[in-house]
Design a protein around this motif. Structure first.
Motif, PDB file in Angstrom:
ATOM      1  N   LEU A 270       0.826  -1.210   0.000  1.00 24.67           N
ATOM      2  CA  LEU A 270       0.000   0.000   0.000  1.00 24.67           C
ATOM      3  C   LEU A 270       0.859   1.260   0.000  1.00 24.67           C
ATOM      4  CD1 LEU A 270      -2.711  -0.925   2.671  1.00 24.67           C
ATOM      5  CD2 LEU A 270      -2.906  -1.117   0.189  1.00 24.67           C
ATOM      6  N   LYS A 271       0.306   2.313  -0.540  1.00 24.47           N
ATOM      7  CA  LYS A 271       0.906   3.642  -0.488  1.00 24.47           C
ATOM      8  C   LYS A 271      -0.195   4.645  -0.194  1.00 24.47           C
ATOM      9  CE  LYS A 271       4.364   2.736  -4.146  1.00 24.47           C
ATOM     10  NZ  LYS A 271       4.829   3.188  -5.484  1.00 24.47           N
ATOM     11  N   LYS A 272       0.208   5.774   0.311  1.00 25.53           N
ATOM     12  CA  LYS A 272      -0.755   6.847   0.503  1.00 25.53           C
ATOM     13  C   LYS A 272      -1.329   7.251  -0.852  1.00 25.53           C
ATOM     14  CE  LYS A 272      -1.155  11.352   2.791  1.00 25.53           C
ATOM     15  NZ  LYS A 272      -0.415  12.404   3.513  1.00 25.53           N
ATOM     16  N   GLY A 273      -2.653   7.227  -0.960  1.00 23.87           N
ATOM     17  CA  GLY A 273      -3.313   7.532  -2.227  1.00 23.87           C
ATOM     18  C   GLY A 273      -3.800   6.295  -2.957  1.00 23.87           C
ATOM     19  N   ALA A 274      -3.500   5.108  -2.426  1.00 21.55           N
ATOM     20  CA  ALA A 274      -3.923   3.865  -3.096  1.00 21.55           C
ATOM     21  C   ALA A 274      -5.424   3.659  -2.956  1.00 21.55           C
ATOM     22  CB  ALA A 274      -3.172   2.672  -2.511  1.00 21.55           C
ATOM     23  N   LYS A 275      -6.046   3.204  -4.040  1.00 23.68           N
ATOM     24  CA  LYS A 275      -7.469   2.873  -4.041  1.00 23.68           C
ATOM     25  C   LYS A 275      -7.614   1.456  -3.477  1.00 23.68           C
ATOM     26  CE  LYS A 275     -11.794   2.825  -5.191  1.00 23.68           C
ATOM     27  NZ  LYS A 275     -12.142   2.384  -6.538  1.00 23.68           N
ATOM     28  N   VAL A 276      -8.446   1.269  -2.438  1.00 17.00           N
ATOM     29  CA  VAL A 276      -8.561  -0.028  -1.778  1.00 17.00           C
ATOM     30  C   VAL A 276     -10.022  -0.406  -1.553  1.00 17.00           C
ATOM     31  CG1 VAL A 276      -6.313   0.063  -0.610  1.00 17.00           C
ATOM     32  CG2 VAL A 276      -8.343   1.048   0.496  1.00 17.00           C
ATOM     33  N   MET A 277     -10.215  -1.675  -1.239  1.00 17.55           N
ATOM     34  CA  MET A 277     -11.530  -2.199  -0.932  1.00 17.55           C
ATOM     35  C   MET A 277     -11.420  -3.108   0.291  1.00 17.55           C
ATOM     36  SD  MET A 277     -13.767  -4.915  -3.143  1.00 17.55           S
ATOM     37  CE  MET A 277     -13.780  -3.879  -4.586  1.00 17.55           C
ATOM     38  N   PHE A 278     -12.331  -2.950   1.243  1.00 20.14           N
ATOM     39  CA  PHE A 278     -12.394  -3.875   2.369  1.00 20.14           C
ATOM     40  C   PHE A 278     -12.969  -5.206   1.890  1.00 20.14           C
ATOM     41  CE2 PHE A 278     -12.157   0.103   4.713  1.00 20.14           C
ATOM     42  CZ  PHE A 278     -11.342  -0.236   5.790  1.00 20.14           C
ATOM     43  N   VAL A 279     -12.416  -6.316   2.397  1.00 24.41           N
ATOM     44  CA  VAL A 279     -12.838  -7.640   1.935  1.00 24.41           C
ATOM     45  C   VAL A 279     -13.386  -8.477   3.091  1.00 24.41           C
ATOM     46  CG1 VAL A 279     -11.307  -7.713  -0.059  1.00 24.41           C
ATOM     47  CG2 VAL A 279     -10.454  -8.497   2.164  1.00 24.41           C
ATOM     48  N   LYS A 280     -13.853  -7.817   4.138  1.00 27.26           N
ATOM     49  CA  LYS A 280     -14.445  -8.518   5.281  1.00 27.26           C
ATOM     50  C   LYS A 280     -15.450  -7.583   5.938  1.00 27.26           C
ATOM     51  CE  LYS A 280     -13.050 -11.206   9.397  1.00 27.26           C
ATOM     52  NZ  LYS A 280     -13.591 -12.498   8.964  1.00 27.26           N
ATOM     53  N   ASN A 281     -16.449  -8.157   6.617  1.00 24.42           N
ATOM     54  CA  ASN A 281     -17.432  -7.354   7.338  1.00 24.42           C
ATOM     55  C   ASN A 281     -16.928  -7.035   8.743  1.00 24.42           C
ATOM     56  OD1 ASN A 281     -19.272  -7.517   5.216  1.00 24.42           O
ATOM     57  ND2 ASN A 281     -20.231  -9.355   6.018  1.00 24.42           N
ATOM     58  N   ASN A 282     -17.079  -5.787   9.163  1.00 25.48           N
ATOM     59  CA  ASN A 282     -16.849  -5.377  10.548  1.00 25.48           C
ATOM     60  C   ASN A 282     -17.767  -4.193  10.808  1.00 25.48           C
ATOM     61  OD1 ASN A 282     -15.914  -4.307  13.026  1.00 25.48           O
ATOM     62  ND2 ASN A 282     -13.922  -5.276  12.705  1.00 25.48           N
ATOM     63  N   PHE A 283     -18.991  -4.516  11.254  1.00 18.93           N
ATOM     64  CA  PHE A 283     -20.004  -3.474  11.415  1.00 18.93           C
ATOM     65  C   PHE A 283     -19.633  -2.490  12.517  1.00 18.93           C
ATOM     66  CE2 PHE A 283     -22.178  -7.270   9.761  1.00 18.93           C
ATOM     67  CZ  PHE A 283     -22.637  -6.746   8.561  1.00 18.93           C
ATOM     68  N   ASP A 284     -18.925  -2.974  13.554  1.00 19.46           N
ATOM     69  CA  ASP A 284     -18.527  -2.087  14.645  1.00 19.46           C
ATOM     70  C   ASP A 284     -17.589  -0.999  14.154  1.00 19.46           C
ATOM     71  OD1 ASP A 284     -20.011  -3.280  16.606  1.00 19.46           O
ATOM     72  OD2 ASP A 284     -18.448  -4.693  17.186  1.00 19.46           O
ATOM     73  N   LYS A 285     -16.678  -1.357  13.251  1.00 23.17           N
ATOM     74  CA  LYS A 285     -15.720  -0.375  12.743  1.00 23.17           C
ATOM     75  C   LYS A 285     -16.268   0.434  11.569  1.00 23.17           C
ATOM     76  CE  LYS A 285     -11.328  -2.262  14.311  1.00 23.17           C
ATOM     77  NZ  LYS A 285      -9.929  -2.560  13.936  1.00 23.17           N
TER      78      LYS A 285
END
Length: 594
Positions: A270-285
């Motif tokens: 990763l780098k600052k400015g990278a386009k990312v996607m979460f791949v897990k559920n964490n409703f609390d966060k």
């Protein structure tokens, strides 16, 4: 058919095929039935045809659960070897209900092999040895990968399926896309083979004028295009690289399988400015599988700070994926739950819900690919279409015909069910529940050797020794997040456990407790917004645990304080109410009438 009707049919004990379009609530309904069974301590096996689907359901793959593995045929010798395995014998002995999710990805021959194994362990020639079988999935999704150099056959073409007397529950209500009827209409046009209507709606231009707050994820049909785009975009960023390696624990083979199934990469750069996607559920966060964002910073620990589609900031901490059997963790992998998201393949997108996507279907090479890609969206306004060919509009002819039949069968099932009186339904459901043996969590047969302690009890033992979370995680070879999940499970089950030594200092504890009172719910994000980033999620979870533990203990004390030692005023025997016992009352009545 509605979700409520389908749940009632499941409780009657029928073999069921649960199907319907994306967003109709199939997984939600399965989880409700699983909770119902587990609350009544009935054995249920939760499996799926793929590793990704299995982790969504907190289960395991059907191949692993049955012992089939990667075999494509079974000899008598293979069956005898499986029957000798004590853990498989216990698994089948305790299980009367088997759930198989994402059934569309399972081959017909695999379904027959699984049936053969179940019959052998249950010593019965009934389909699947007489267990209740619940299959779930959307047959319009991509078909199973071709094997044996022949066209893949769906499970509905298997010999076992033909003998099972399946009740069809076709869910048609929309839940995921209820805010965007255009997307639901488009998907239904494709499902009904209404190609001209689908094309007209897709090319209407109304959905293409949307200006996305962030760059949408690109969906492509081939891996080579996806890898090239992600690598090219990352290299363009002139910022420091942060590298995160996946951590594997437990059984090497199972962990390796988990790694291949997980959407998080083994090496995440990763780098600052990278386009990312979460791949897990964490409703609390505040994120779910498919939440898009951008890396805007890294904290002092080197963890990425993500700004999401809706503008909230989340520190992405390591998450874990596990495979458990009989409450024991067999394997675990941990990684930052992110992947580069400038581009992703249509195949890999199965199971995701995306806020926005740039989709290129110009190289679609199999029927159903367009349907899968479009059904990943939450709404049609999140689509930027880059290209499409005619194959993308098509779905399997065999599935089209079958879908019509399934809808008719579901309507007939619903009609029969609605004719049944309320009391008859409840009586039959209770009869089925009573026919299922209760699962004992502590007793084990002598042939299985000494009793093993569950993964939760192992954690509890270390907490009793007043070890810090970090040390417990190290000794258990698990992540700190998993240890906290164990503590939450132990408190929910009412286990005696002392958490006071883990609590933050008194002043911080009181601030967190008051913040929970202000928000009046269990969510962590609203509390952290009140307190600021100086308070860690681990502190918040520990305080929340203490609050819940105190509430449970208070309720328990009230129950214990109820008087239960009433005695009959005539003979003195213990009774549950004030006054006299039944025999003494009857004697008094006889004397009165004489």
């Amino acid at each position: 058919m509605t979700q409520e009707e389908a749940l009632d049919i499941l409780k009657l004990g029928y073999n069921v095929f649960l199907t319907g379009p994306p967003g109709s609530g199939k997984t939600f309904l399965l989880n409700k039935y699983i909770d119902y069974l587990r609350n009544h301590r009935r054995g249920v096996a939760v499996t799926a045809s793929t590793g990704i689907a299995a982790t969504h359901m907190e289960g395991t793959t059907i191949h692993s659960w049955t012992g089939l593995g990667i075999k494509e045929k079974l000899s008598d010798g293979d069956i005898r070897k499986l029957l000798k395995k004590s853990y498989l014998r216990k698994r089948f002995r305790d299980t009367k209900i088997l759930i198989i999710d994402e059934i569309s990805m399972l081959h017909a021959f695999q379904f027959d092999l699984i049936n053969q194994i179940c019959q052998a362990f249950k010593d019965s020639l009934e389909p699947f040895g007489g267990m209740q079988i619940i299959c779930s999935g959307d047959l319009f999704q991509l078909p199973p990968v071709e094997k044996r150099r022949e066209a893949a056959k769906f499970v509905i073409e298997s010999e076992a399926w033909k003998r099972m007397d399946m009740k069809i529950c076709y869910l048609e209500e929309q839940h995921r896309q209820e805010k965007d009827n255009k997307l639901f209409t488009l998907l239904n046009h494709i499902r009904n083979n209404e190609i001209d209507e689908a094309r007209n709606l897709l090319f209407s231009g109304e959905h293409r004028a949307e200006l996305f707050p962030i760059i949408p994820t690109k969906l492509y049909t081939h891996n080579v295009d996806v890898d090239a785009i992600n690598n090219f975009e990352l290299v363009k960023i002139n910022e420091e690289e942060f590298v995160y390696h996946m951590d594997l624990r437990g059984d090497k083979n199972i962990a390796s399988f988990l790694r291949q199934s997980c959407l998080a990469p083994e090496k995440l750069v990763l780098k600052k400015g990278a386009k990312v996607m979460f791949v897990k559920n964490n409703f609390d966060k505040g994120y779910v599988n498919g939440t898009l964002g951008e890396v805007v910073d890294f904290d002092e620990s080197g963890l990425p700070v993500i700004e999401t589609f809706v503008g909230s900031r989340i520190v992405a901490t390591p998450a874990s994926w596990t495979i458990e059997e009989d409450e024991a963790v067999k394997a675990e992998i941990s990684q930052i739950p992110l992947r580069l998201a400038w581009a992703i393949t249509v195949h890999k997108s199965q199971g995701m819900n995306l806020d926005a996507a740039e989709i290129d279907l110009s190289k679609s090479f199999i029927e159903g690919m367009g349907y899968v890609a479009l059904s990943r969206l939450r709404q049609l306004s999140g689509l930027k279409l880059m290209g499409i060919n005619e194959l993308a509009f098509l779905v399997n002819e065999k599935i089209l015909e079958l879908d019509r039949t399934l809808k008719q069968m579901s309507e007939e099932t619903a009609k029969d069910f609605r004719r049944m009186s309320f009391w008859l339904k409840r009586r039959k459901q209770k009869q089925f529940l009573r026919s299922l043996p209760k699962v004992s969590r502590s007793k084990k047969s002598s042939e299985e050797g000494p009793e093993t302690i569950s993964t939760y009890e192992q954690t509890r033992t270390l907490v009793l020794g007043k070890l810090p979370i970090k040390e417990i995680a190290k000794r258990r070879q698990l992540t700190e997040d998993t240890i906290l999940q164990h503590l939450e499970k132990l408190v929910a089950d009412g286990k005696e456990i002392d958490l006071e030594y883990l609590e933050p200092p008194r002043e911080r504890f009181e601030k967190i407790r008051m913040a929970f009172q202000q928000t009046d719910n269990r969510q962590l994000n609203p509390v952290r917004e009140i307190l600021g980033e100086d308070f860690s999620y681990q502190e918040l979870r520990l305080v929340r645990l203490s609050i819940e533990k105190q509430a449970k203990e208070s309720t328990k004390e009230k129950r214990v304080s109820r008087p239960k030692d009433y005695r009959c005023q005539v003979c003195g025997r213990p009774i549950r109410h004030k006054g006299n016992c039944l025999p003494c009352n009857l004697r008094n009545l006889r004397k009165f009438f004489k």
